[in-house]
Design an enzyme around this catalytic site. Structure first.
Site, short mmCIF file in Angstrom:
data_model
loop_
_atom_site.label_atom_id
_atom_site.label_comp_id
_atom_site.label_asym_id
_atom_site.label_seq_id
_atom_site.Cartn_x
_atom_site.Cartn_y
_atom_site.Cartn_z
N CYS A 156 -1.27 10.56 6.11
CA CYS A 156 -1.76 9.18 6.27
C CYS A 156 -0.79 8.28 7.00
O CYS A 156 -1.14 7.15 7.35
CB CYS A 156 -2.05 8.56 4.92
SG CYS A 156 -2.86 9.67 3.80
N1 CO8 Z 1 -20.29 7.80 -8.33
C1 CO8 Z 1 -20.32 7.39 -9.61
N2 CO8 Z 1 -19.31 7.58 -10.48
C2 CO8 Z 1 -18.22 8.24 -10.01
C3 CO8 Z 1 -18.11 8.71 -8.70
C4 CO8 Z 1 -19.22 8.47 -7.82
N3 CO8 Z 1 -19.21 8.86 -6.54
N4 CO8 Z 1 -16.92 9.32 -8.54
C5 CO8 Z 1 -16.29 9.21 -9.71
N5 CO8 Z 1 -17.07 8.58 -10.61
C6 CO8 Z 1 -16.78 8.26 -12.01
C7 CO8 Z 1 -15.79 9.23 -12.62
O1 CO8 Z 1 -16.47 10.34 -13.14
C8 CO8 Z 1 -15.16 8.41 -13.70
O2 CO8 Z 1 -15.98 8.40 -14.84
P1 CO8 Z 1 -15.32 8.42 -16.31
O3 CO8 Z 1 -14.54 7.16 -16.41
O4 CO8 Z 1 -16.52 8.47 -17.20
O5 CO8 Z 1 -14.44 9.64 -16.33
C9 CO8 Z 1 -15.17 6.99 -13.14
O6 CO8 Z 1 -16.14 6.99 -12.09
C10 CO8 Z 1 -13.85 6.56 -12.58
O7 CO8 Z 1 -13.34 7.61 -11.73
P2 CO8 Z 1 -11.95 7.50 -11.04
O8 CO8 Z 1 -10.95 7.05 -12.05
O9 CO8 Z 1 -11.67 8.76 -10.25
O10 CO8 Z 1 -12.29 6.34 -10.01
P3 CO8 Z 1 -11.36 5.28 -9.36
O11 CO8 Z 1 -11.79 3.96 -9.84
O12 CO8 Z 1 -9.92 5.66 -9.43
O13 CO8 Z 1 -11.78 5.42 -7.80
C11 CO8 Z 1 -11.03 6.48 -5.80
C12 CO8 Z 1 -11.71 6.67 -7.14
C13 CO8 Z 1 -11.93 5.63 -4.93
C14 CO8 Z 1 -10.80 7.83 -5.14
C15 CO8 Z 1 -9.71 5.76 -6.03
O14 CO8 Z 1 -8.95 6.41 -7.03
C16 CO8 Z 1 -8.85 5.70 -4.78
O15 CO8 Z 1 -9.25 5.29 -3.73
N6 CO8 Z 1 -7.61 6.07 -4.92
C17 CO8 Z 1 -6.67 6.03 -3.81
C18 CO8 Z 1 -6.79 7.27 -3.09
C19 CO8 Z 1 -5.92 7.27 -1.90
O16 CO8 Z 1 -5.25 6.35 -1.48
N7 CO8 Z 1 -5.96 8.38 -1.31
C20 CO8 Z 1 -5.26 8.55 -0.14
C21 CO8 Z 1 -6.32 8.91 0.76
S1 CO8 Z 1 -5.76 10.15 1.71
C22 CO8 Z 1 -5.56 9.46 3.20
O17 CO8 Z 1 -5.64 8.28 3.33
C23 CO8 Z 1 -5.42 10.37 4.38
C24 CO8 Z 1 -5.45 11.81 3.99
C25 CO8 Z 1 -5.75 12.66 5.15
C26 CO8 Z 1 -7.20 12.56 5.57
C27 CO8 Z 1 -8.07 13.52 4.87
C28 CO8 Z 1 -9.41 13.63 5.59
C29 CO8 Z 1 -10.37 14.56 4.95
#
Ligand code: CO8
Length: 370
Positions: A156
């Protein structure tokens, strides 16, 4: 360091976009089909029942509303759930070179320069389109640029680390003007059957001209600061080793995966502290930073980091632009997409570009409008 400038930027993104409702409808149809096909295994607890995704969750958790992609039809087709692409081969231009040239020519136009002014091309991306020859050299050849060119991978932070390399090369005297190109064609690498990943990424490319000469639109580089800290929380194990690997792994096992929640919890404080220290080291108050062009992985992350830096969550959204709403996560290209779209600073005003993500890798660059 002698004075070095961001002289111009350009962006490219595909024509087609996918809304949250569209991506959720496709994902939920896949869930229905999967659960029906695996009904017995699910009732015997041999297979986990898949849960629906939702537009509400996506917008609340990430801020993403749409994403632009290279192949909408095949991504939404539940029998494919990936864009249709072809192998790289010598009969045609690389997909990265094609989009890189489009963004690169816009950056040159924005910098009032032509290809003959450029001494080097540095291409940074999260995923190499192929191992070699370097795509940067292909672009150099297509644009008839003299000098040298190379590719680099820093997840990233590939865009900001590439800009950093350009600054170092200009500073050392081996080049005057460098074209930095950052294609992020991420959708072929997204597992659209995974509920916590299917909505995140879009495709795009940004290009930046880094120069020792200033023009009327230039931003002077005031400071750059980099840090890396190893983490398995964002990983891809795809590699040339796959052909010979003797342990059993499927293609899907080798794709991008992340512990998104851990990334959120670990990276936000790390980046906020990193930027706060950088501002201190430069005798700058956060009030002097008129724009934060941050990595676009998650709108909540951007807002949390800025609120930690300025000590308040009461700030105008224009302080930290969120192109993620329209484009999704553009991997390393996100922070410079934000810069390209929202750099209307007055002369003397300062802003801060910062990437963060896989590695972990962070690079923060303070700039001042000339
Ligand atoms: N719909 C409904 N509910 C969902 C979904 C969905 N799609 N997905 C998860 N849930 C539920 C989960 O089951 C969970 O339920 P429960 O509480 O009952 O267990 C609840 O929602 C909360 O889940 P999370 O705690 O996982 O959700 P978050 O609020 O943390 O959000 C995110 C998830 C959006 C992924 C968030 O954690 C995030 O954005 N984190 C940062 C990630 C990040 O910065 N990553 C870096 C990205 S990588 C990058 O930028 C480049 C990499 C290289 C490129 C790759 C290309 C392929």
């Amino acid at each position: 360091m002698s004075e070095i400038y961001i002289a111009g930027t350009g962006i490219w993104y595909p024509d087609e976009s996918i809304s949250n409702d569209e991506i959720v409808e496709s994902f939920n149809s896949y869930v229905d089909t999967f659960n029906a096909a695996n009904k017995d295994a699910i009732s015997n607890d041999q297979t986990l029942k898949l849960e629906y995704s939702s537009t509400e969750f996506i917008e609340k958790a990430s801020g993403i509303k749409t994403r632009y992609v290279i192949d909408k039809k095949n991504i939404l087709d539940i029998n494919k759930m990936m864009p249709s692409v072809v192998h790289e081969d010598e009969s045609k231009m690389s997909i990265h070179a094609e989009v890189g040239i489009k963004a690169g020519l816009k950056a040159l136009e924005n910098a009032d320069m032509s290809t003959s002014d450029i001494d080097a091309v540095i291409l940074g991306t999260s995923h190499a389109a192929r191992n070699y020859p370097s795509v940067a050299i292909e672009i150099q050849n297509e644009l008839q640029i003299n000098g040298y060119a190379y590719d680099m991978l820093v997840g990233c932070s590939s865009t900001t680390f590439a800009i950093n390399n350009a600054i170092s090369d200009i500073s050392s005297g081996i080049a005057d003007n460098i074209l930095v190109i950052n294609p992020e064609i991420s959708t072929p690498f997204v597992n659209y059957t995974k509920r916590d990943i299917h909505f995140i990424f879009g495709d795009g490319c940004v290009a930046t001209v880094v120069s020792k000469n200033k023009n009327s639109k230039s931003f002077k580089i005031i400071d750059r600061k980099l840090i890396t800290k190893f983490s398995n929380n964002i990983r891809s194990d795809w590699s040339y080793l796959a052909r010979a690997a003797s342990d059993e792994k499927s293609y899907d096992d080798l794709l991008f995966y992340q512990n998104g929640n851990s990334v959120f919890k670990e990276v936000c404080p790390m980046v906020a502290e990193f930027i706060t220290n950088q501002l201190k080291e430069n005798d700058l108050s956060h009030k002097e930073i008129k724009k934060f062009w941050l990595h676009q992985a998650n709108a909540r992350m951007v807002n949390l980091i800025v609120s930690k830096i300025i000590g308040s969550n009461d700030f105008d959204t224009s302080l930290a632009p969120l192109p993620i709403e329209k484009f999704g996560n553009l991997a390393s290209a996100g922070s410079m997409f934000a810069f390209n779209l929202h750099n209307d600073l007055d002369p003397g005003e300062k802003g801060l570009i910062c990437s963060f993500g896989a590695g972990y890798s962070v690079c923060s660059i303070i700039v001042e409008k000339t």
